[in-house]
Design a protein around this motif. Sequence first.
Motif, PDB file in Angstrom:
ATOM      1  N   GLY A  19       0.811  -1.203   0.000  1.00 17.42           N
ATOM      2  CA  GLY A  19       0.000   0.000   0.000  1.00 17.42           C
ATOM      3  C   GLY A  19       0.847   1.256   0.000  1.00 17.42           C
ATOM      4  N   LYS A  20       0.199   2.374  -0.190  1.00 20.32           N
ATOM      5  CA  LYS A  20       0.903   3.646  -0.355  1.00 20.32           C
ATOM      6  C   LYS A  20       1.733   4.014   0.867  1.00 20.32           C
ATOM      7  N   LYS A  21       3.026   4.155   0.652  1.00 21.83           N
ATOM      8  CA  LYS A  21       3.990   4.617   1.640  1.00 21.83           C
ATOM      9  C   LYS A  21       4.102   3.715   2.865  1.00 21.83           C
ATOM     10  N   GLN A  22       3.633   2.465   2.751  1.00 18.00           N
ATOM     11  CA  GLN A  22       3.857   1.520   3.836  1.00 18.00           C
ATOM     12  C   GLN A  22       5.304   1.039   3.822  1.00 18.00           C
ATOM     13  N   LEU A  23       5.926   1.048   2.646  1.00 25.61           N
ATOM     14  CA  LEU A  23       7.352   0.800   2.504  1.00 25.61           C
ATOM     15  C   LEU A  23       7.958   2.101   1.978  1.00 25.61           C
ATOM     16  N   PRO A  24       8.335   3.010   2.876  1.00 27.17           N
ATOM     17  CA  PRO A  24       8.622   4.403   2.486  1.00 27.17           C
ATOM     18  C   PRO A  24       9.725   4.603   1.456  1.00 27.17           C
ATOM     19  N   PHE A  25      10.721   3.696   1.381  1.00 28.58           N
ATOM     20  CA  PHE A  25      11.796   3.958   0.431  1.00 28.58           C
ATOM     21  C   PHE A  25      11.335   3.848  -1.027  1.00 28.58           C
ATOM     22  N   LEU A  26      10.104   3.349  -1.248  1.00 32.03           N
ATOM     23  CA  LEU A  26       9.529   3.341  -2.597  1.00 32.03           C
ATOM     24  C   LEU A  26       8.937   4.702  -2.964  1.00 32.03           C
ATOM     25  N   LEU A  27       8.917   5.618  -1.977  1.00 27.54           N
ATOM     26  CA  LEU A  27       8.531   7.022  -2.187  1.00 27.54           C
ATOM     27  C   LEU A  27       7.080   7.196  -2.623  1.00 27.54           C
ATOM     28  N   MET A  31      11.929   2.100   6.081  1.00 28.64           N
ATOM     29  CA  MET A  31      11.511   0.704   5.982  1.00 28.64           C
ATOM     30  C   MET A  31      10.045   0.464   6.348  1.00 28.64           C
ATOM     31  N   VAL A  32       9.554   1.180   7.333  1.00 26.31           N
ATOM     32  CA  VAL A  32       8.207   0.915   7.844  1.00 26.31           C
ATOM     33  C   VAL A  32       7.443   2.229   7.985  1.00 26.31           C
ATOM     34  N   GLY A  33       6.284   2.310   7.357  1.00 21.16           N
ATOM     35  CA  GLY A  33       5.485   3.526   7.396  1.00 21.16           C
ATOM     36  C   GLY A  33       4.784   3.745   8.736  1.00 21.16           C
ATOM     37  N   TRP A  34       4.405   4.980   8.989  1.00 19.11           N
ATOM     38  CA  TRP A  34       3.759   5.366  10.246  1.00 19.11           C
ATOM     39  C   TRP A  34       2.433   4.640  10.424  1.00 19.11           C
TER      40      TRP A  34
END
Length: 412
Positions: free
Chosen positions: A191-199, A269-272
């Motif tokens: 999902g969106k920004k759950q893996l933040p390095f994918l931006l 690595m891990v979204g808020w």
Amino acid sequence: MYLQLASSSTLGINSFWRNRSLRAQVMCSIERSVLSPSWLLDMEDKPEHLLVLVHGILASPSDWTYAQAELKKRLGRNFVIYASSCNTFTKTFSGIDGAGKRLADEVMLVVKKRESLKKISFLAHSLGGLIARYAAAVLYTSTNHNDPSDDVVASTNANFKMTCFSNKGLIAGLEPINFITLATPHLGVRGKKQLPFLLGVPILEKLAAPVAPIFAGRTGSQLFLTEGKPNKPPLLLRMASDCDDGKFLSALGAFKCRVLYANVSYDHMVGWRTSSIRRETELFKPPRRSLDGYKHVVDMEYCPAVPSEGPHFPPEAAKAKEAAQNAPSAQTTLEYHEIMEEEMIRGLQQFSWKKVDVSFHSAFWPFFAHNNIHVKNEWFHNAGAGVIAHVADHIKQQEKQQEYSLFFTASL
């Protein structure tokens, strides 16, 4: 006068070697196998509370060097601070379930070595939080003989048949007190920004799911919710319920307190959202100022239990999973993620959580947030010292509440 100087010198030398010995024991507890750690053989102390530290993906017990020493200093002799060593480095790729079973076996070995233990708590970082949740379910036994959840909970491919779970139960035969996670992807990383390095780039998030198993094995598929057949619920959804695989909710509910520490930003690595078990609409602009005495800890919220029927895996979820597996697109990825996220939240919010938000926006190395939060390296990630202090003080507070409760009960 000469005798006084000699005596003072002798005391100083003894103190020096005693300090070095204590430091060596701490290092041994990290590096040696659970089968024969030297500190377990010292039966002079009779600690009652086991605190299990669980590291994340591609990590090792050495990640807890600072936290283990600091917690030992702050919590005292009544605690055994044990850093798990059964899932080091690439072993974390074998699946959350496999790693969870190994952790459960390791915890039982520790408990058998220490007959004085009466209580147990977990402190886990990143993937370690999911591994600890699985292990807790393996180690769980109900103490309520009339609890309907003692019966096998039936499940189908389309649905989960839920029963009420009890807060009564033991973990590894001990009273469960605290379950604490630091930057753990409780809702997965899809999902969106759950893996933040994918931006948040749709094409990258679309490609990440099929590529993840190549780099992270079964664990990668489980984190992206794509493992198994299309008509079977993903592991993380099953872990938000009591089902044939384990009494996951009953085990979590048995703990006196559940605490989530989540990075609000700069965690690559891990979204808020996933680490704090919140919906997108529940996110807010975090405070900029730290809580008194705990640098970079910016907010703390108590979230009471929200009763619900628990998670389901409806037919549309199976179709969305199949599409996400075979023909991933931005639309199918979003649809599948939204269904799964809502169902997991509904399952996990059936009991209360304390949610602690952490912000390293003012740290010298803010982009190290994922490692700062548990002080992976004392020199590079020391910005998280306030977080560890907050964890220690929370555990001490819970310990005092337990003592007060026992005293009050005994005086009635």
